[in-house]
Design an enzyme around this catalytic site. Structure first.
Site, PDB file in Angstrom:
ATOM      1  N   ASP A 340       0.838  -1.183   0.000  1.00 54.09           N
ATOM      2  CA  ASP A 340       0.000   0.000   0.000  1.00 54.09           C
ATOM      3  C   ASP A 340       0.885   1.250   0.000  1.00 54.09           C
ATOM      4  O   ASP A 340       1.866   1.338   0.749  1.00 54.09           O
ATOM      5  CB  ASP A 340      -0.890  -0.020   1.247  1.00 54.09           C
ATOM      6  CG  ASP A 340      -1.812   1.163   1.332  1.00 54.09           C
ATOM      7  OD1 ASP A 340      -2.678   1.302   0.450  1.00 54.09           O
ATOM      8  OD2 ASP A 340      -1.671   1.957   2.283  1.00 54.09           O
ATOM      9  N   GLU A 377       1.670  -0.536  -5.046  1.00 50.35           N
ATOM     10  CA  GLU A 377       0.761   0.551  -5.366  1.00 50.35           C
ATOM     11  C   GLU A 377       1.684   1.751  -5.555  1.00 50.35           C
ATOM     12  O   GLU A 377       2.162   2.331  -4.568  1.00 50.35           O
ATOM     13  CB  GLU A 377      -0.244   0.803  -4.245  1.00 50.35           C
ATOM     14  CG  GLU A 377      -1.226   1.901  -4.596  1.00 50.35           C
ATOM     15  CD  GLU A 377      -2.177   2.230  -3.446  1.00 50.35           C
ATOM     16  OE1 GLU A 377      -3.335   2.591  -3.728  1.00 50.35           O
ATOM     17  OE2 GLU A 377      -1.759   2.156  -2.274  1.00 50.35           O
TER      18      GLU A 377
END
Length: 721
Positions: A340, A377
Site C-alpha cells: 500500500d 501501489e
C-alpha cells in the site's frame, strides 16, 4: 543512532523454561516489561540495554498466552522528537499476536486534551490492546509450485466480508480465516479460475478515533498496529495466539488447492495517526525513530494522508519491515505482497523519492524475499509520489492507466483505439515486461463493477461525511438510469458492460486482478469509499449472486481460456515477428498484429481515426492462433476475418453478447462476421488447415493496398504516433 546488531532477539521468544523479551528503543533511558494478567493486574520487570539500543530480559516460567507490554522512559521533549511517557503501556512492535482493539474513551493519548505538547500521566493499560507470547509452530504447507506472475489470476478479497453471508459456511466460521478457507469457498475460487488470492490487510489493525466517534469502524484494515500479528478479530476461536494457528491452517488449505496467498501490507503508516492521536506502540518507543517528522521535529511529515509516515530511511525501522516480510514468508507461508502506498517506502532521509532506495535493494538481494512476488501501489500523496512504471524488473505495479482507459473505452469516452492496443498489450509504454502490469478495472477503493454501470454519482451517505468523502472521478456510466432499475433493457445492458470489463481484463497481456464478488454482481449500493462499512454494504451477498450467473459462467470460461492459451498471457512483449515452427522454419504467421476489420491490418489512418470503435487483435505462436475483437460501438459492425495464411478457420470460444447475436459453427478464413454492439468476441484458430507459407509475391495478393510498399510492416500504435 545504533541499529539492532541481531534483530532475532526482538519480540518474545519462549526458551529454556521461560521467555526472552527484546525491544529496540535506542533513545530510551529505561524500559520496563509489563507482564499482564487476565484481570489486568501487572508485574513490571526492568530490562537491560545493549550497545545497539536493544533492551533485553529473560523471565522464568513464562508460557504461551502470556499478555505483556512495555513502559518506555525518557525525556518528554517534543521539539527533539521525544515523547516518552511511561504511563502509556505500549505494544511490542514484534508481537506475534495482539489481543484486541482500543477503548477510545480511555487515556490513550500521550498528551493532555488541552495541549498536544503536555504529557498526560494517566495509565493507559486498561484501554489498549496487549501483546501475546506465542509458541512457535510449524509453517503451513508450501504450494507445490509458485507460478510466474503472468500466469496469476489475482482475486482481491476481504477476509471477513467474503464469507460473512455465505450460506454454505458454518455460521460460527463466517468472517474468519477458517471460513475463508472452507471447502465450499475454495471450490468456488478454483471453479472460476482464481489461482492467487490477495487478502486486504490482515496485519492487526485498529480503527481511527474519528470513525469510532461516528459509530463506525475501520473495515478495510489500512490502519496497521502490528506488522507480525494476524488480525485477531478474524479468528474464529480466540485472540491469545489462536489467530496464528488458524491463519496458518488457512494458508495450507489454499496451497493444497493450488492457490497462492498474497498479503496487502501497510508499512507506510500505522494506526497511531499523527502526534495528536493515540500512543499505542511506535510513537511511545521513539517518535523520531519510527516516523518521519517535520524539520522542527514536533510534527509528523505526512505523505500518506493518514497522519504519519513510517521512516524507512532509518536502518533499524527498515530492518523491522524486512523481518516482518521474512516472517510472513518463512513462518506464515505467504507467497508475496502488495504494498500500500509503496512510494512512501522508498523516500530518503530528506523525504525525497529514491528508486535506488535500500528497501528495493533488500527485496532484490534477500534470499527469501527475492523468491516471492512484490506488487507496488506505485504512488503516495507526497511530492513526486506518482511512480507508475518506474519500479524495475523486480516488481509488478498497479496500472491505474489501464483502469482509467478501460473504463473510458467502454463508456464511449475515448477517441479511437490507439491506447486500447497499448493497454491490451501489457502497457509497454510504462513497463519493461507484461507481468509488471497489474491490470484492473476496479479495486476495493471505488465502485464495484456492478456499480460502475449503475451509478454516475457516488452514494456515500452511510459514511456520515455528508457524501463529501470518496472520489468524484469515477469514469462510470449508469446505462441511462441512476441506481437500480426495473427496466429489462437497462439491466441487460449493465450485465453486458460488466461482461465486457471482465473479457477485456482477462484477454489483456499483463496480470488480471478482479475484486471479490465482481463475478457475482456484487454492489456497494453506490458507495465508492466503503472503508468504514463493516455491514451488508461491503459484504458479498451470495443470494443476490443467483441473478448474475452469466458473469460467473463467463469468468470461468475466460480463466480457462487464459490458462490454456499462452498467447493471452505472454511473458515478453510481442511484436509483429514471424512465428517459427519447431525446426526454426517460418510459418507465415506473426506473433501479434492488429486488424482493422476491413480484411487487413491496421494502417496509419486507422490508428488516427478518432471515430473508430473496433479493433481486432491477432496473436499466434507455434501451436495456436487467437483472435479477439473489441467493439465499443452501439451498433453492430461487419468485419472480415483474416485470410487462410493466418488461420484456416475460426471457432468462437467466448463472447459477451447475447447467444442469438453470434453465429454457431466454425467460421471460414476471409469470411464476414457481424460484431454485435458493445461486445468482445474471442475466436480460436484451427491451424491444421493453414496452407504452406506464402512467397513474397503470393503474400502481396492478400494484403490491402494500405499495407503494401514501404509501409508494409503492420503499423503499430507506437509507430503511428
Amino acid at each position: 543512532m545504533p541499529s539492532p546488531t541481531d534483530s532475532s532477539v526482538l519480540g518474545a521468544q519462549l526458551m529454556n523454561g521461560g521467555c526472552r523479551f527484546g525491544l529496540w528503543a535506542p533513545r530510551a533511558s529505561q524500559v520496563e516489561l509489563a507482564l499482564v494478567n487476565t484481570d489486568r493486574s501487572q508485574r513490571n520487570v526492568h530490562m537491560e540495554m545493549g550497545s545497539d539500543g536493544v533492551w533485553v530480559v529473560f523471565v522464568d516460567h513464562i508460557t504461551e498466552g502470556q499478555l505483556y507490554g512495555f513502559r518506555v522512559h525518557g525525556p518528554w521533549d517534543p521539539g527533539a522528537g521525544m515523547r516518552f511517557n511511561p504511563a502509556k503501556l505500549l505494544m511490542d512492535p514484534y508481537a506475534r499476536a495482539i489481543t484486541a482493539g482500543v477503548d477510545y474513551s480511555g487515556p490513550i493519548l500521550d498528551h493532555t486534551e488541552e495541549s498536544n505538547y503536555t504529557p498526560d500521566t494517566r495509565d493507559s493499560a486498561s484501554a489498549v490492546p496487549m501483546s501475546v507470547v506465542v509458541r512457535s509452530t510449524p509453517a503451513p504447507e508450501p504450494i507445490a509450485r509458485r507460478r510466474p506472475i503472468e500466469e496469476c489470476v489475482i482475486y482481491e478479497t476481504h477476509v471477513k466480508g467474503y464469507t460473512r453471508l455465505h450460506p454454505l459456511v458454518p455460521e460460527h466460521l463466517r468472517g474468519s480465516y477458517a471460513g475463508l478457507s472452507y471447502p465450499a469457498v475454495i471450490e468456488h475460487l478454483t471453479s472460476i479460475g482464481v489461482n492467487t488470492i490477495e487478502l486486504l490487510p490482515i496485519h492487526h489493525f485498529v480503527s481511527e478515533p474519528f470513525i469510532v466517534g461516528k459509530g463506525l469502524k475501520n473495515y478495510w484494515g489500512y490502519n496497521s498496529l502490528g506488522f507480525f500479528a494476524p488480525h485477531a478479530a478474524y479468528c474464529s476461536v480466540g485472540t491469545t495466539g489462536e489467530q496464528v494457528r488458524e491463519f496458518k491452517e488457512m494458508v495450507t488449505q489454499f496451497h493444497r488447492a493450488g492457490i497462492e496467498v498474497l498479503l496487502d501490507v501497510v508499512y507506510n503508516h500505522t494506526g497511531e495517526g499523527g502526534h495528536e492521536g493515540p500512543t499505542l506502540c511506535f510513537r511511545g518507543i521513539d517518535h523520531n525513530t519510527y516516523y518521519r517528522l517535520t524539520n522542527d521535529h514536533r510534527n509528523d511529515y505526512d505523505v500518506t494522508g493518514c497522519g504519519n509516515s513510517v521512516n524507512t530511511a532509518n536502518p533499524g525501522v527498515l530492518e523491522m519491515i524486512a523481518d516482518s516480510l521474512r516472517y510472513w514468508v518463512t513462518e506464515m507461508g505467504v507467497d508475496g505482497f502488495r504494498y500500500d502506498l509503496a512510494t512512501t517506502l522508498i523516500r530518503d532521509a530528506d523525504h525525497g523519492v529514491d528508486q535506488n532506495h535500500p528497501f528495493k535493494k533488500l527485496i532484490r538481494e534477500d534470499p527469501v524475499l527475492s523468491q516471492v512476488k512484490h506488487i507496488a501501489e506505485p504512488w503516495d500523496l507526497g511530492p513526486y509520489g506518482y511512480q507508475v512504471g518506474r519500479w524495475g524488473d523486480d516488481w509488478s505495479c498497479w496500472n491505474d492507466r489501464y483502469r482509467n482507459y478501460v473504463r473510458d473505452f467502454w463508456r464511449g469516452a475515448t477517441e479511437g483505439v490507439h491506447e486500447l492496443a497499448t493497454r491490451l498489450s501489457g502497457s509497454d509504454d510504462l513497463y519493461g515486461f507484461p507481468g509488471a502490469s497489474i491490470n484492473f478495472v476496479d479495486a476495493h477503493d471505488g465502485f464495484t463493477l456492478r456499480d460502475l454501470v449503475t451509478y454516475n454519482m457516488k452514494q456515500n451517505q452511510a459514511n456520515r461525511e455528508d457524501n463529501h468523502d470518496g472520489s468524484n472521478d469515477n469514469r462510470s456510466w449508469n446505462c441511462g438510469w441512476e441506481g437500480e432499475s426495473e427496466d429489462p433493457a437497462v439491466n441487460a445492458l449493465r450485465h453486458r458492460q460488466i461482461r465486457n470489463f471482465l473479457a477485456t481484463l482477462m484477454t489483456s497481456a499483463g496480470v488480471p486482478m478482479i475484486v471479490a464478488g465482481d463475478e457475482l454482481g456484487r454492489t456497494q449500493q453506490g458507495n465508492n469509499n466503503a472503508y468504514c462499512q463493516d455491514s451488508p454494504i461491503s459484504w458479498v451477498d451470495w443470494e443476490e449472486a443467483k441473478s448474475w450467473t452469466d458473469l460467473t459462467d463467463l469468468m470461468t470460461t475466460l480463466s480457462q481460456l487464459r490458462a490454456d492459451h499462452p498467447t493471452l498471457r505472454p511473458t515478453t512483449y510481442r511484436q509483429r515477428e514471424e512465428v517459427l515452427d519447431a525446426d526454426g522454419e517460418p510459418t507465415g504467421r506473426v506473433e501479434l498484429t492488429w486488424l482493422s476489420g476491413q480484411g487487413g491490418e491496421m494502417a496509419a489512418e486507422d490508428w488516427h481515426d478518432g471515430g473508430r470503435t473496433v479493433l481486432g487483435r491477432y496473436t499466434s505462436d507455434e501451436h495456436e492462433a487467437m483472435l479477439v475483437w473489441y467493439n465499443r460501438g452501439a451498433d453492430p459492425i461487419d468485419v472480415v476475418l483474416p485470410s487462410a495464411h493466418w488461420c484456416g478457420s475460426w471457432t468462437m470460444v467466448a463472447h459477451t453478447a447475447e447467444p442469438d447475436e453470434v453465429p454457431e459453427g466454425p467460421l471460414a478464413a476471409s469470411s464476414s462476421l457481424v460484431l454485435p454492439p458493445r461486445s468482445v468476441i474471442i475466436l480460436e484458430g484451427d491451424l491444421t488447415a493453414v496452407p504452406e507459407p506464402a512467397t513474397q509475391a503470393d503474400e502481396a495478393d492478400h494484403l490491402t493496398s494500405a499495407q503494401m510498399g514501404p509501409d508494409w510492416a503492420a503499423i503499430s500504435p507506437a509507430t503511428a504516433e
